[in-house]
Design an enzyme around this catalytic site. Sequence first.
Site, PDB file in Angstrom:
ATOM      1  N   HIS A 196       0.833  -1.211   0.000  1.00 22.30           N
ATOM      2  CA  HIS A 196       0.000   0.000   0.000  1.00 22.30           C
ATOM      3  C   HIS A 196       0.860   1.251   0.000  1.00 22.30           C
ATOM      4  O   HIS A 196       0.575   2.222  -0.692  1.00 22.30           O
ATOM      5  CB  HIS A 196      -0.901   0.012   1.244  1.00 22.30           C
ATOM      6  CG  HIS A 196      -1.972  -1.014   1.188  1.00 22.30           C
ATOM      7  ND1 HIS A 196      -2.510  -1.595   2.308  1.00 22.30           N
ATOM      8  CD2 HIS A 196      -2.604  -1.575   0.140  1.00 22.30           C
ATOM      9  CE1 HIS A 196      -3.440  -2.460   1.953  1.00 22.30           C
ATOM     10  NE2 HIS A 196      -3.507  -2.473   0.639  1.00 22.30           N
ATOM     11  N   ARG A 303      -9.139  -2.379 -13.329  1.00 18.71           N
ATOM     12  CA  ARG A 303      -9.194  -3.506 -12.385  1.00 18.71           C
ATOM     13  C   ARG A 303     -10.373  -3.255 -11.446  1.00 18.71           C
ATOM     14  O   ARG A 303     -10.419  -2.217 -10.795  1.00 18.71           O
ATOM     15  CB  ARG A 303      -7.898  -3.603 -11.590  1.00 18.71           C
ATOM     16  CG  ARG A 303      -6.679  -4.040 -12.399  1.00 18.71           C
ATOM     17  CD  ARG A 303      -5.471  -4.196 -11.474  1.00 18.71           C
ATOM     18  NE  ARG A 303      -4.347  -4.870 -12.092  1.00 18.71           N
ATOM     19  CZ  ARG A 303      -3.301  -4.243 -12.638  1.00 18.71           C
ATOM     20  NH1 ARG A 303      -3.248  -2.929 -12.648  1.00 18.71           N
ATOM     21  NH2 ARG A 303      -2.309  -4.932 -13.159  1.00 18.71           N
ATOM     22  N   ARG A 339     -12.275  -4.921 -16.765  1.00 22.39           N
ATOM     23  CA  ARG A 339     -12.032  -6.343 -16.535  1.00 22.39           C
ATOM     24  C   ARG A 339     -13.006  -6.879 -15.503  1.00 22.39           C
ATOM     25  O   ARG A 339     -13.205  -6.272 -14.455  1.00 22.39           O
ATOM     26  CB  ARG A 339     -10.600  -6.555 -16.047  1.00 22.39           C
ATOM     27  CG  ARG A 339     -10.296  -8.015 -15.792  1.00 22.39           C
ATOM     28  CD  ARG A 339      -8.847  -8.230 -15.483  1.00 22.39           C
ATOM     29  NE  ARG A 339      -8.515  -7.783 -14.148  1.00 22.39           N
ATOM     30  CZ  ARG A 339      -7.275  -7.805 -13.652  1.00 22.39           C
ATOM     31  NH1 ARG A 339      -6.269  -8.214 -14.395  1.00 22.39           N
ATOM     32  NH2 ARG A 339      -7.049  -7.396 -12.435  1.00 22.39           N
ATOM     33  N   GLU A 433      -3.027 -14.490 -20.168  1.00 23.53           N
ATOM     34  CA  GLU A 433      -2.120 -14.509 -19.023  1.00 23.53           C
ATOM     35  C   GLU A 433      -1.836 -15.920 -18.535  1.00 23.53           C
ATOM     36  O   GLU A 433      -1.083 -16.130 -17.600  1.00 23.53           O
ATOM     37  CB  GLU A 433      -2.626 -13.604 -17.892  1.00 23.53           C
ATOM     38  CG  GLU A 433      -4.071 -13.785 -17.519  1.00 23.53           C
ATOM     39  CD  GLU A 433      -4.548 -12.757 -16.484  1.00 23.53           C
ATOM     40  OE1 GLU A 433      -3.725 -12.025 -15.922  1.00 23.53           O
ATOM     41  OE2 GLU A 433      -5.754 -12.700 -16.240  1.00 23.53           O
ATOM     42  N   ASN A 456       2.144  -9.856 -16.285  1.00 21.34           N
ATOM     43  CA  ASN A 456       2.511 -10.173 -14.891  1.00 21.34           C
ATOM     44  C   ASN A 456       2.230 -11.641 -14.604  1.00 21.34           C
ATOM     45  O   ASN A 456       3.084 -12.377 -14.106  1.00 21.34           O
ATOM     46  CB  ASN A 456       1.714  -9.309 -13.905  1.00 21.34           C
ATOM     47  CG  ASN A 456       1.828  -7.829 -14.205  1.00 21.34           C
ATOM     48  OD1 ASN A 456       2.794  -7.397 -14.815  1.00 21.34           O
ATOM     49  ND2 ASN A 456       0.850  -7.058 -13.774  1.00 21.34           N
ATOM     50  N   ASP A 457       1.012 -12.063 -14.921  1.00 16.83           N
ATOM     51  CA  ASP A 457       0.684 -13.464 -14.679  1.00 16.83           C
ATOM     52  C   ASP A 457       1.291 -14.376 -15.743  1.00 16.83           C
ATOM     53  O   ASP A 457       1.718 -15.486 -15.432  1.00 16.83           O
ATOM     54  CB  ASP A 457      -0.839 -13.651 -14.621  1.00 16.83           C
ATOM     55  CG  ASP A 457      -1.387 -13.308 -13.247  1.00 16.83           C
ATOM     56  OD1 ASP A 457      -0.768 -13.728 -12.255  1.00 16.83           O
ATOM     57  OD2 ASP A 457      -2.402 -12.598 -13.165  1.00 16.83           O
ATOM     58  N   CYS A 504      -1.321  -5.200 -21.164  1.00 12.97           N
ATOM     59  CA  CYS A 504      -1.701  -4.396 -20.001  1.00 12.97           C
ATOM     60  C   CYS A 504      -0.906  -4.774 -18.761  1.00 12.97           C
ATOM     61  O   CYS A 504      -1.122  -4.231 -17.690  1.00 12.97           O
ATOM     62  CB  CYS A 504      -3.205  -4.489 -19.741  1.00 12.97           C
ATOM     63  SG  CYS A 504      -3.771  -6.155 -19.383  1.00 12.97           S
TER      64      CYS A 504
END
Length: 574
Positions: A196, A303, A339, A433, A456-457, A504
């Site tokens: 965070h 997201r 998404r 992904e 990323n994934d 993305c």
Amino acid sequence: ARATGEPLAPNTLAGVCAAPGVAVGQLVRWDDADLDPPEQASGTSAAESRLLDKAIASVDADLDTTVRDASQRGAVGEAGIFAVHRVLLEDPTLLDAARDLISLGKSAGFAWREAIRAQIDVLSKVEDALLAERAADLRDIEKRVLRALGYTSAAARTLPAEAVLAADEFTPSDLSSLDRTRVTALVMARGGATSHAAILARQAGIPALVAIGDALHAIPEGTQVVVNASTGRLEFAPTELDVERARRERSRLADVREANRRTSQQAAATSDGRAIEVAANIATLDDAKAAVDNGADAVGLLRTELLFIHRPAAPSADEHRQSYQAIADALGGRTAIIRTLDVGADKEVDYLTLPPEPNPALGLRGVRLAQVRPDLLDAQLRGLLAVRPLGAVRILLPMVTDASELIGIRKRIDELAREAGRTEAIEVGVMIEVPSAALLADQLAQHADFLSIGTNDLTQYTLAMDRCQPDLAAQADGLHPAVLRLIAATVAGADKHGKWVGVCGALAGDPLAMPLLVGLGVTELSVDPVSVPGIKARVRTLDYPLCRQRAQDALALESAQAVRAASRATWPLD
Ligand code: PEP
Ligand code: MG
């Protein structure tokens, strides 16, 4: 990421970049050594207990105000963080543990601190990024309540004009209470790039380094330091020359940023005219405004997880519609790719009551969850289909494995659209992904309107490296030739059906990766809002035939490092 194998210069520590930039300043320790309540109570147990209740009530009231303010500003992320803190504050096991200690004659402050630390101890024995985050949340409410009990903290200190704040780990409340005009950088012994605190630092444009290690604590207060977050370096006791160089670099970067901003509202194309859409990844209404301000052509990824977590029950179709409509309105005619939910057993969503999974990353997440809880997806799709004007939003499905999932959900979308009396089709895209989706891209592209690669994934699943594992952070690089080959396969599959491909994942905003993505045939890059001007400027320097050539060469290389080195040699970083 930490450069592997490269020896560190003397007086230099390595960390992981959480927010890019260069800064010079005086090191200021931000730990709370001074928040040290006495062990023994001065009054009766009943009096101490009342003090604790009062302190907790006042913190709760403060948090309530913060959550309301943040919600009103549309800062859903920030509101969510502090809403969780309110829940933790009311945890009965925590309160009982503190009251037990008070009844043994301990002071309210001491009892509170011990009760919290016992819970943190338990959490820190489990290796899990989300639980580590929860420990940081607990440390945050520990400090807030101690402050409310009257123990003064570093927050009250006046900072030097250029302060580099150092702590084991910053919590969101640290960052909300400090004087941002005097803070030039944040450095942390622990913490992760997705914490965070890292998110808030990036939003505020303050360079931040995390995971430096305990060596950070050995640097004396007041030492002059140079922080180069972009290269992951903290230099202490620098020479005049080092400082001079860093200051020049800081002002040069500021000039480049300014120049890039001046052209950021115009569309970007390579020098030989190939158009590349530069879009933004967002999660909140605030982000949508930042996207417009930074010149994003569209939103390439919204997201929606924040809408689902930190709540007692699932959002209704109308709540979905309101959130998306507000964002579509803020985008002033730019399209948004929204998404559908990507929560699952790895993200805590109380009302889902799913059994814990041993391998949540390989479990019931993304569209897989929608298959067991179709009600959640239905409500979201109804909300999406109600956004006006038609065409303002497109749908993106996460974690798709093969075409059967897409076909099933598409059918459902068509049913719901008919129910809503809608005649125009809504565009539906698929995230690539999972390696199987990349390999089957031609089949997916037959039924989808576009494909968007989640690097990323895709990197995590291709290389079998957990994206949250700090020890693998440097190796889990999306420029690995294996990942690049899957990207090439995705574009080839989409080409067969004349569909476009975007990226993305974080790779789209990586200046060394992005020329190769363009060279592989990607036509949309969706990046952090603040990265849009720089990426657009870089697109304009590229020559498409050269990108294609170098991308083909990269597919034949043997490692991500080799790809990075080759890219840097062709397209030096500015
Ligand atoms: C990705 O996996 O690259 C992606 C964009 O999705 P997320 O980071 O939300 O998993
Ligand atoms: Mg993903």
